[in-house]
Design a protein around this motif. Structure first.
Motif, PDB file in Angstrom:
ATOM      1  N   UNK A   1      20.112 -54.718 -20.299  1.00 57.46           N
ATOM      2  CA  UNK A   1      19.795 -56.060 -19.627  1.00 57.46           C
ATOM      3  C   UNK A   1      18.498 -56.733 -19.812  1.00 57.46           C
ATOM      4  N   UNK A   2      17.851 -56.267 -21.005  1.00 50.67           N
ATOM      5  CA  UNK A   2      16.873 -57.104 -21.429  1.00 50.67           C
ATOM      6  C   UNK A   2      16.825 -57.440 -22.824  1.00 50.67           C
ATOM      7  N   UNK A   3      16.171 -58.540 -23.452  1.00 52.61           N
ATOM      8  CA  UNK A   3      16.295 -58.821 -24.874  1.00 52.61           C
ATOM      9  C   UNK A   3      15.738 -57.790 -25.942  1.00 52.61           C
ATOM     10  N   UNK A   4      16.397 -57.479 -26.700  1.00 50.21           N
ATOM     11  CA  UNK A   4      15.950 -56.337 -27.708  1.00 50.21           C
ATOM     12  C   UNK A   4      16.129 -56.756 -29.123  1.00 50.21           C
ATOM     13  N   UNK A   5      15.027 -56.302 -29.872  1.00 53.05           N
ATOM     14  CA  UNK A   5      14.734 -56.945 -31.318  1.00 53.05           C
ATOM     15  C   UNK A   5      14.826 -55.612 -32.065  1.00 53.05           C
ATOM     16  N   UNK A   6      15.618 -55.485 -33.297  1.00 54.89           N
ATOM     17  CA  UNK A   6      15.493 -54.383 -34.110  1.00 54.89           C
ATOM     18  C   UNK A   6      15.220 -54.847 -35.554  1.00 54.89           C
ATOM     19  N   UNK A   7      14.002 -54.691 -36.071  1.00 51.82           N
ATOM     20  CA  UNK A   7      13.585 -55.090 -37.161  1.00 51.82           C
ATOM     21  C   UNK A   7      13.277 -54.066 -38.223  1.00 51.82           C
ATOM     22  N   UNK A   8      13.577 -54.121 -39.530  1.00 56.43           N
ATOM     23  CA  UNK A   8      12.890 -53.486 -40.675  1.00 56.43           C
ATOM     24  C   UNK A   8      12.130 -54.358 -41.856  1.00 56.43           C
ATOM     25  N   UNK A   9      10.920 -54.260 -41.946  1.00 59.62           N
ATOM     26  CA  UNK A   9      10.417 -55.313 -42.837  1.00 59.62           C
ATOM     27  C   UNK A   9       9.270 -54.673 -43.312  1.00 59.62           C
ATOM     28  N   UNK A  10       9.104 -55.419 -44.486  1.00 54.51           N
ATOM     29  CA  UNK A  10       7.628 -55.198 -45.222  1.00 54.51           C
ATOM     30  C   UNK A  10       7.772 -53.712 -46.098  1.00 54.51           C
ATOM     31  N   UNK A  11       9.262 -53.293 -46.641  1.00 54.82           N
ATOM     32  CA  UNK A  11       9.180 -52.046 -47.255  1.00 54.82           C
ATOM     33  C   UNK A  11       9.247 -52.428 -48.743  1.00 54.82           C
ATOM     34  N   UNK A  12       9.065 -51.456 -49.620  1.00 60.26           N
ATOM     35  CA  UNK A  12       8.913 -51.692 -50.967  1.00 60.26           C
ATOM     36  C   UNK A  12       9.939 -51.929 -51.796  1.00 60.26           C
ATOM     37  N   UNK A  13       9.533 -52.058 -53.046  1.00 60.64           N
ATOM     38  CA  UNK A  13      10.685 -52.491 -54.109  1.00 60.64           C
ATOM     39  C   UNK A  13      11.667 -51.482 -54.410  1.00 60.64           C
ATOM     40  N   UNK A  14      12.875 -51.533 -54.365  1.00 62.44           N
ATOM     41  CA  UNK A  14      13.874 -50.390 -54.527  1.00 62.44           C
ATOM     42  C   UNK A  14      14.113 -49.564 -53.350  1.00 62.44           C
ATOM     43  N   UNK A  15      13.576 -49.621 -52.164  1.00 62.10           N
ATOM     44  CA  UNK A  15      13.726 -48.859 -50.909  1.00 62.10           C
ATOM     45  C   UNK A  15      15.140 -49.254 -50.595  1.00 62.10           C
ATOM     46  N   UNK A  16      15.454 -48.459 -49.865  1.00 59.76           N
ATOM     47  CA  UNK A  16      16.779 -48.624 -49.054  1.00 59.76           C
ATOM     48  C   UNK A  16      16.743 -48.664 -47.491  1.00 59.76           C
ATOM     49  N   UNK A  17      17.014 -49.659 -47.000  1.00 61.50           N
ATOM     50  CA  UNK A  17      16.636 -50.050 -45.572  1.00 61.50           C
ATOM     51  C   UNK A  17      17.956 -50.248 -44.427  1.00 61.50           C
ATOM     52  N   UNK A  18      18.217 -49.492 -43.509  1.00 61.65           N
ATOM     53  CA  UNK A  18      19.479 -49.451 -42.534  1.00 61.65           C
ATOM     54  C   UNK A  18      19.106 -49.577 -41.099  1.00 61.65           C
ATOM     55  N   UNK A  19      20.163 -50.496 -40.721  1.00 58.51           N
ATOM     56  CA  UNK A  19      20.034 -50.646 -39.335  1.00 58.51           C
ATOM     57  C   UNK A  19      21.514 -50.077 -38.851  1.00 58.51           C
ATOM     58  N   UNK A  20      21.627 -49.152 -38.040  1.00 52.47           N
ATOM     59  CA  UNK A  20      22.840 -48.735 -37.637  1.00 52.47           C
ATOM     60  C   UNK A  20      22.843 -48.673 -36.040  1.00 52.47           C
ATOM     61  N   UNK A  21      23.753 -49.323 -35.489  1.00 49.53           N
ATOM     62  CA  UNK A  21      23.959 -49.533 -33.959  1.00 49.53           C
ATOM     63  C   UNK A  21      25.257 -49.170 -33.422  1.00 49.53           C
ATOM     64  N   UNK A  22      25.423 -48.383 -32.712  1.00 48.76           N
ATOM     65  CA  UNK A  22      26.803 -48.047 -32.018  1.00 48.76           C
ATOM     66  C   UNK A  22      26.702 -48.080 -30.431  1.00 48.76           C
ATOM     67  N   UNK A  23      27.365 -49.012 -29.778  1.00 43.92           N
ATOM     68  CA  UNK A  23      27.506 -49.278 -28.678  1.00 43.92           C
ATOM     69  C   UNK A  23      28.899 -48.873 -28.089  1.00 43.92           C
ATOM     70  N   UNK A  24      28.839 -47.837 -27.197  1.00 46.54           N
ATOM     71  CA  UNK A  24      30.110 -47.330 -26.433  1.00 46.54           C
ATOM     72  C   UNK A  24      29.899 -47.556 -24.981  1.00 46.54           C
ATOM     73  N   UNK A  25      30.996 -48.518 -24.642  1.00 46.08           N
ATOM     74  CA  UNK A  25      31.089 -48.989 -23.139  1.00 46.08           C
ATOM     75  C   UNK A  25      32.484 -48.455 -22.541  1.00 46.08           C
ATOM     76  N   UNK A  26      32.381 -47.641 -21.695  1.00 47.72           N
ATOM     77  CA  UNK A  26      33.702 -46.836 -21.034  1.00 47.72           C
ATOM     78  C   UNK A  26      33.758 -47.363 -19.485  1.00 47.72           C
ATOM     79  N   UNK A  27      34.421 -47.814 -19.062  1.00 52.52           N
ATOM     80  CA  UNK A  27      34.735 -48.059 -17.805  1.00 52.52           C
ATOM     81  C   UNK A  27      36.047 -47.578 -17.257  1.00 52.52           C
ATOM     82  N   UNK A  28      35.976 -46.793 -16.202  1.00 55.40           N
ATOM     83  CA  UNK A  28      37.183 -45.705 -15.724  1.00 55.40           C
ATOM     84  C   UNK A  28      37.149 -46.134 -14.086  1.00 55.40           C
TER      85      UNK A  28
END
Length: 201
Positions: free
Chosen positions: A26-53
């Motif tokens: 319910x609030x704004x969110x920011x996911x940031x990866x920045x400023x990493x070196x040459x040849x680096x591997x950078x990943x953001x993985x987000x999994x949202x699961x919403x279940x309503x019963x």
């Protein structure tokens, strides 16, 4: 809920995670990866699961049994002698029976989408040459709404009325013999309102 996994591999330069922020729902969110070196591997993985019963159930069993027996008859004026008048008069028999049954109902207001309410920004920026940068987002929204109404209504009504079977027999004399039977009135009303389901998605 956001599950954020950030994997950094060492390339030519040492990978450095400068900022990672996940704000509550319910609030704004920011996911940031920045400023990493040459040849680096950078990943953001987000999994949202919403279940309503939502499960709603109404089970109603109503049995109305009504018996009305009325008798103003079976009056006798027999074997009278003389010149007087003989009158046999039965009263009236009135009955009113009302059965009213209202069963339960189900009302549900559900966000069937199950979608997250926050504004999310995901960024990978300003990383070195030949770096590998990925953002993976998986959203799973499941909604299940079940509404059940089970109703059994049995109405049984018996009305028996009698103002008759009046007798004026074997009377002698010059008088008048009058037999007046009263009126019978019966009103029976059965009202049944069954349950209902209302879904406001």
């Amino acid at each position: 809920m956001n599950n954020l996994k950030v994997k950094l591999a060492t390339g030519v330069a040492t990978a450095a995670l400068l900022a990672t922020t996940v704000a509550p729902v319910a609030f704004a969110s920011t996911n940031t990866i920045s400023g990493n070196g040459a040849g680096s591997t950078n990943k953001i993985k987000i999994k949202n699961i919403n279940r309503t019963t939502v499960n709603q159930s109404n089970a109603t069993a109503v049995i109305n049994l009504t018996g009305v027996l009325q008798n103003t008859g079976s009056n006798t004026a027999n074997n009278n002698t003389g010149n007087g008048n003989i009158t046999v008069k039965s009263g009236n028999a009135n009955s009113t029976v009302t059965n009213t049954t209202t069963n339960g109902s189900n009302t549900a207001t559900v966000n069937l989408c199950g979608c997250p309410t926050e504004d999310t920004t995901n960024e990978i920026k300003n990383n070195g040459a030949e770096s590998e940068n990925k953002i993976r987002i998986k959203n799973v929204n499941n909604s299940h709404v079940e509404q059940i109404n089970e109703t059994l209504v049995v109405n049984g009504t018996l009305v028996a009325q009698n103002t008759g079977s009046n007798h004026a027999n074997n009377n002698t004399g010059d008088g008048d013999v009058t037999v007046d039977s009263g009126n019978t009135t019966a009103n029976v009303t059965n009202n049944t309102t069954t349950g209902s389901n209302f879904l406001n998605p």
